[in-house]
Design an enzyme around this catalytic site. Structure first.
Site, short mmCIF file in Angstrom:
data_model
loop_
_atom_site.label_atom_id
_atom_site.label_comp_id
_atom_site.label_asym_id
_atom_site.label_seq_id
_atom_site.Cartn_x
_atom_site.Cartn_y
_atom_site.Cartn_z
N ARG A 19 0.76 -1.07 0.03
CA ARG A 19 -0.03 -0.04 -0.18
C ARG A 19 1.09 1.22 -0.04
NH1 ARG A 19 2.67 1.42 3.70
NH2 ARG A 19 1.16 3.13 3.85
N GLY A 20 0.37 2.35 -0.14
CA GLY A 20 1.01 3.55 -0.32
C GLY A 20 1.20 3.97 -1.61
N ALA A 21 0.50 5.04 -2.00
CA ALA A 21 0.39 5.51 -3.58
C ALA A 21 1.68 5.55 -4.20
CB ALA A 21 -0.11 7.27 -3.26
N ARG A 26 -8.00 -0.78 -6.53
CA ARG A 26 -8.24 0.24 -5.58
C ARG A 26 -8.74 1.65 -6.43
NH1 ARG A 26 -4.78 1.05 -0.45
NH2 ARG A 26 -6.48 2.00 0.51
N GLN A 50 -1.53 1.41 10.21
CA GLN A 50 -0.15 1.42 9.51
C GLN A 50 0.72 2.30 10.24
OE1 GLN A 50 -3.39 2.04 8.14
NE2 GLN A 50 -3.48 1.29 6.03
N ASP A 107 -3.24 10.63 -1.46
CA ASP A 107 -3.32 9.36 -2.41
C ASP A 107 -3.92 10.10 -3.77
OD1 ASP A 107 -3.57 8.03 0.32
OD2 ASP A 107 -3.63 6.58 -1.38
N ASN A 120 -6.30 11.62 1.55
CA ASN A 120 -5.37 10.77 2.00
C ASN A 120 -5.91 10.02 3.18
OD1 ASN A 120 -2.55 10.26 2.42
ND2 ASN A 120 -2.85 11.20 4.38
N LYS A 121 -5.48 9.16 3.81
CA LYS A 121 -5.70 8.20 4.61
C LYS A 121 -6.87 8.81 5.78
CE LYS A 121 -5.12 4.80 4.94
NZ LYS A 121 -5.55 4.08 4.13
#
Lengths: 343, 343
Positions: free
Chosen positions: A44-46, A87, A192, A233, A243-244
């Site tokens: 994960r993580g853009a 996603r 995370q 993101d 974002n998250k």
């Protein structure tokens, strides 16, 4: 420790759902594996997702049985769509796939295409590291010596090809000899921050404190936080940032306490086709993530849950956006449009 | 379901650390049991703790071996101090113990004292229910028909002798026939929202959605929240309110979105000896609560953690304080001082 690696013709990633308990590498050999790994947040993580999508397309391309180019391209489109659907909010996946398809389009034969796709994926991989280092260098100027920096989710080596975006900026400031402390939010529901950021910070020996998401306001009010920096993101043309989940709350709290709130994200995160954040689709994830954690159920069975993976922070709450092309300031419509122009 | 009960000369409570997985009652027969139950949050919630402290003192009083009253009182003081030390922030414990000692002081003999202490504890117990019902009636006026109400932590039957404070207000609004929905925050680190509030809401059949603490800002920005109501652990003379960690963040977010933020708490929660919230001591709890949950460790071993159990919300963020003596409004210094005067 390599988040993602192409070794002996195979794609290997760290299964981030197992961290920090154990460091498990998994090999991905087909598209369903790639899609599952993205959906389950094993990766994960853009920025990491962009590199993952590029390598994923290479895996798909190598399996295509086509004698002519147009049939190859047709099947590649299908593979690309499957990866994209894993996603919906991650613009880096779309960006990487779009870019990779332009590479395939330039090839003369299917065999040429498979070769140039892999070359390009490897180039994108090493370029991501270079981009993060440049972002780190620009962003470190925003972090004063002696600062205590709040961050959210994971934006480090594990979220990128290496080094990190927001955590890369913190790393750069530390590397410059500044005395930096970090407050890391645990980042519910998938933790995370607690699992990955805490692990990276400990490995680097950066003095850090883990807090629950709900504690950020308290520590801001106590004067414990100098500035906040998070990843993104997706960023729209006006600077609104997805974002998250929890980022928006932190940005509002920072604003109320006059604490600068920064975004660190590569240019590829910017989606100039969207004017404002209200157009960003928000991924709704499964209720089990909120109902419990790590196999332990915490809420009563059958309880209704909301589980948006992201929220949108309007650009007015964002003091600056750190990119590999420099620090963008308000008004973002102008600074973003300028940054997107080819040099 | 009784949170706390005096049955056949014994104190029985629900072990709230086991909810919602199983409903386990435990009997407490000595002071170390009482102290451990409070420290481990087997019983929690400011009003429930007041009743618990009163019954706890009865358990201690019955064990005192003293032939004269002054020796009895001396030993009772010691027991009282032990109970008080279990949770320093909970003003209801102090309030209940102070009140119980004045009852003991009026008795003629140790035996008389033991009897009148138990009578008084039972009276306080039933009075707490009556207080909650009165608060509910006043507070329901603040909740419009069709409202979606945000709440934090657990302030229901489980936090009180019965019915609840903030959740009691919601219950009263529902009982009046209003269509009410609830958003309940899970309330890390101990998840009282996910475990206890969700359980109570489901038992009552009130339409509810469980969210992580970090999602509240997102849903406020979407216009999903009409108002917010929470409990209190201590309120100072100017209306500043200590409550479960995360309350302050929610109050700031509500303020930014023009959403009224209410406190529901009995008069006994007010500590007029403290002028402002900066004087409230904040209990720091053990790091394990943040490092994981339910035996599952989530953060790397050795990670530094902050774990304040409470935060303080300055009164300027509070739209009204619901008490059993009516709804208090700004300026709180005046409305609180008036409410504290004997009728």
């Amino acid at each position: 420790m390599k988040t993602i690696e192409w070794v002996n013709g195979k794609l290997r990633i760290i299964d981030q759902t197992r961290l920090p308990y154990e460091t498990v590498y998994i090999e991905l050999t087909d598209i369903p594996d790639v899609v599952e790994s993205i959906k389950s947040l094993r990766i994960r993580g853009a920025p990491a997702l962009g590199v993952m999508a590029a390598y994923g397309l290479c895996i798909g391309a190598a399996k295509i049985d086509a004698s002519d180019k147009s049939s190859f391209i047709k099947q590649l489109e299908k593979t690309s769509a499957e990866i994209l659907a894993s996603r919906p909010t991650a613009v880096n996946i779309r960006w990487a796939l779009d870019h990779m398809r332009t590479i395939a389009a330039k090839a003369k034969t299917p065999r040429d295409a498979v070769e140039s796709l892999l070359e390009e994926a490897k180039r994108m991989h090493s370029q991501d590291v270079a981009i993060n280092k440049r972002m780190g260098k620009f962003g470190a100027d925003l972090i004063p010596d002696g600062a205590t920096v709040l961050t959210h989710c994971n934006t480090g080596s594990l979220a990128t090809a290496d080094f990190g975006t927001a955590l890369g900026v913190i790393r750069s400031a530390v590397a410059q000899g500044k005395k930096i402390q970090v407050y890391a939010t645990e980042t519910r529901p998938l933790l995370q921050g607690a699992r990955l950021t805490a692990w990276e910070l400990m490995q680097d020996g950066i003095p850090s404190t883990l807090i629950t998401d709900s504690m950020a306001g308290h520590f801001m009010s106590k004067g414990a936080i100098t500035c906040a920096i998070v990843g993104a993101d997706r960023i729209t043309a006006n600077g609104d940032t997805a974002n998250k989940i929890g980022t928006y709350s932190l940005a509002v709290l920072a604003h109320e306490h006059n604490i600068p709130f920064y975004i660190a994200a590569p240019i590829s995160t910017i989606d100039p086709t969207l004017k404002t954040g209200t157009s960003i689709p928000i991924e709704e994830r499964k209720p089990e993530e909120v109902l419990g954690f790590g196999g332990v159920q915490t809420a009563p069975k059958g309880m209704r849950v909301a589980n948006p993976a992201f929220d949108v922070t309007p650009s007015r709450y964002i003091a600056a956006i750190v990119t590999e092309r420099g620090i963008l300031r308000k008004p973002y419509a102008q600074s973003i449009s300028k940054a997107l122009k080819p040099a």
